[in-house]
Design an enzyme around this catalytic site. Structure first.
Site, PDB file in Angstrom:
ATOM      1  N   LYS A  31     -24.696   7.296  -2.214  1.00 21.83           N
ATOM      2  CA  LYS A  31     -24.277   8.623  -2.674  1.00 21.83           C
ATOM      3  C   LYS A  31     -24.227   8.740  -4.192  1.00 21.83           C
ATOM      4  CE  LYS A  31     -19.265   7.779  -2.327  1.00 21.83           C
ATOM      5  NZ  LYS A  31     -18.026   8.215  -1.630  1.00 21.83           N
TER       6      LYS A  31
ATOM      7  N   TYR B  25       0.843  -1.197   0.000  1.00 19.85           N
ATOM      8  CA  TYR B  25       0.000   0.000   0.000  1.00 19.85           C
ATOM      9  C   TYR B  25       0.881   1.251   0.000  1.00 19.85           C
ATOM     10  CZ  TYR B  25      -3.992  -3.011   1.300  1.00 19.85           C
ATOM     11  OH  TYR B  25      -4.967  -3.985   1.338  1.00 19.85           O
TER      12      TYR B  25
ATOM     13  N   GLU C 241     -18.743   7.407  12.223  1.00 21.39           N
ATOM     14  CA  GLU C 241     -20.046   7.050  11.664  1.00 21.39           C
ATOM     15  C   GLU C 241     -20.082   5.589  11.230  1.00 21.39           C
ATOM     16  OE1 GLU C 241     -23.148   8.618  11.233  1.00 21.39           O
ATOM     17  OE2 GLU C 241     -22.195   9.797  12.813  1.00 21.39           O
TER      18      GLU C 241
END
Length: 336
Positions: A216, A54, A297
């Site tokens: 979204k 990564y 969230e």
């Protein structure tokens, strides 16, 4: 936050794992990364996932710095080996040479003396399987890793490895890191049944199907400006990989999940995470975030118990669109 056993082991992992693929070392700066990690810890997340490839190692370095000063016994650290980490012929794969060199480099970048879980990031068709398994077993016996697993291996590959491990007395794989969501269910047919039989727990990535299940992306509308769908420069995880899900039929169906989430008083992202965690073979779901607010969230997706009726309704809405073919085991996100 709720916690589950990792497969048949005695180690618990948080139902939500914080993963730093395509964020740390590339999308967000070091201060933002640290705030996300601290928000994860504050939310009860104890499991952190990364990989040597990564951001070419930078993601591990950022995570290591972000966790500095945190009691090592209080969190579980996962990293992975396979994808290229350099230009050399041996800077990739699952040879004994690369496994040892990569593992030691990861330990340095993560500023720790051991990994809680070390994972084969993909199956290596160029290295004898026993060589890979022997090297992983040696790392276990040296105390440099506590548990081992695989990522995106198919059922046949996993079964072959377990047979060798049992025959040689090597430490067994206890986890599989696979893509899984209400829209991508490839592991359900073969991998999950085998895993249930063999004591392997799934740590799943892309539970939000690259953000599509958050709602979204709207049918008939252009994707949000700062969304992944508009990231045409990313080598992994950008527009090229999400485009297949941005079909009108998929986006229209996903919008039908909104009333379900509203009735439950949760976000669509939390609903998608809860759906994944409804599968008892799932030990944890990996979520990424670029802000502390997103972390907090999404962490609320843990501990939500969906009724059979809710799960049935979600499946009814998405079943004709979900990818289920085991032949497509290889993730469309090549380095996730």
């Amino acid at each position: 936050m709720e916690y589950r056993k990792l497969g048949s082991t005695g180690m618990y992992v948080s139902e939500i794992t914080y993963g730093n693929w395509i964020t740390h070392g590339s999308q967000v700066d070091a201060d933002s990364a640290k705030s996300c990690v601290r928000a994860a810890l504050d939310s009860g997340i104890t499991t952190f996932d990364t990989a040597d490839s990564y951001a070419f190692g930078r993601a591990e370095s950022v995570l290591g710095k972000s966790l500095k000063g945190v009691k090592r016994e209080s969190y579980e650290l996962i990293t992975k080996i396979y994808w290229p980490t350099g230009e050399g012929k041996n800077d990739r794969g699952l040879s004994r040479k690369h496994i040892f060199e990569s593992a030691h480099a990861s330990l340095d970048r993560l500023q720790t003396d051991h990994l809680d879980v070390l994972i084969c990031h993909r199956y290596d068709h160029e290295t004898p399987l026993e060589e890979t398994l022997s090297a992983f077993d040696d790392l276990i016996r040296q105390g440099k890793a506590h548990y081992i697993g695989v990522s995106e291996w198919n059922a046949k590959e996993i079964a072959s490895a377990l047979a060798i491990q049992d025959a040689k007395g090597y430490t067994r794989f206890v986890t599989n890191q696979a893509q899984y969501s209400a829209l991508y269910r490839v592991i359900e047919k073969e991998v999950v049944p085998l895993s249930e039989k063999e004591g392997i727990g799934q740590i799943v990535f892309s539970p939000l199907c690259q953000g599509v299940l958050t709602g979204k992306y709207l049918p008939g509308k252009k994707p949000p400006v700062n969304s992944r769908a508009n990231d045409k420069n990313s080598l992994v995880g950008g527009a090229g990989f999400i485009s297949g899900w941005l079909r009108e039929d998929v986006l229209t169906a996903v919008q039908k999940l909104k009333p379900i989430s509203s009735d439950l008083g949760i976000t669509m992202a939390q609903l998608a995470l809860a759906w994944v965690l409804n599968n008892s073979n799932v030990s944890s779901a990996i979520m990424g975030a670029t802000t502390a607010k997103q972390v907090k969230e999404n962490a609320k997706g843990a501990g939500i118990k969906l009724s059979a009726d809710v799960v049935s309704e979600m499946n009814k809405i998405l079943s004709n669109l979900a990818e289920t073919d085991p032949k497509k085991n290889e993730s469309p996100n090549p380095r996730a």
